[in-house]
Design an enzyme around this catalytic site. Sequence first.
Site: not given
Length: 230
Positions: A16, A94, A111, A113, A140, A147, A177
Amino acid sequence: MTTPKKRVGILISGRGSNMLSLISAARAPDYPAEIVCVVSNRPNAEGLAKAQSEGVLACTIDGKAFDSREAFEDALDTQFKRLGVDIIACAGFMKLLTPGFVKRWHDRMINIHPSLLPSFKGLDTHERALEAGVKIAGCSVHVVRAEVDSGPIIAQAAVPVLEGDTPESLAARVLEAEHRLYPHALALFATGQAAVSGERIAGPQVPINQEKALFWPPLGSISGRDPNQT
Ligand code: GAR
C-alpha cells in the site's frame, strides 16, 4: 462555484505505498479528488492498517471467500456504489478483473504499473527489464482495459537502470517515481485534463519545462561523446 472533488476508491492487495501517496496528496485542499475508501482483496494486506491509521475507511473483500470472480466483483461494485465512488484507483491490486467488471467501470478505473508500458506487462517486471538490458525503466499510470496492464496511458516517468542493479534496487528506484507519478496522474484524470479519446489520452497541452530527452548514460559522460559538442 467550486467543482466537487471526485470520489476515489483505492484497490490494494499488499503493502500500500502507492495508496499512501494518493491519500497524502488528496489531503491538499486544492487536490481534485478525495479518497473515500480502501478495499483489499487480501485480509492480511499491510496497506489496510496504514489506511486506517491515516483515518481512511478500509476494509477487506476477501477474494477467496466467494464462489466466483463475478460474485467477488459484485461485492466490490456494491461497496464502491454505496460510497458514491467516481473513480477506482488500483494501487498494487494483484487480482485479475473480469472483462465484465472492467466494462462496468469503463473509463472510470485507473492502474499503476512499474514499467514503461506497453513493455513488460504482468509480473516480474524488473527482472525482465534487467534481463532485456534496457537502460531506462520507469512506470506508467493507465486507464484499465480488459487485457492486463493495458489501456490508454495517462502519464509515465522514466528511471535510469544502474550498473549492478538488482530487481530489488531497480524496483525501489521506480517506486519512488511511482509515488510522485500516481497523484499527478490521478489529478489529471479527475479534472478531465487527461481524457480518453479514441483509446488514447489527449493532452494536456503544456510547454516542455525540462530536457526534451532523457539520455542514459548521460551524453558526454566518461568516454561517451556528446554529439552536441564539436
Ligand atoms: C507497485 O510497484 C505497483 O506498480 C505494482 O505493485 C507494486 C505495489 O506496491 N503493481 C503492479 O505490478 C500491477 N500490475 P505498493 O503496494 O507498495 O503500492
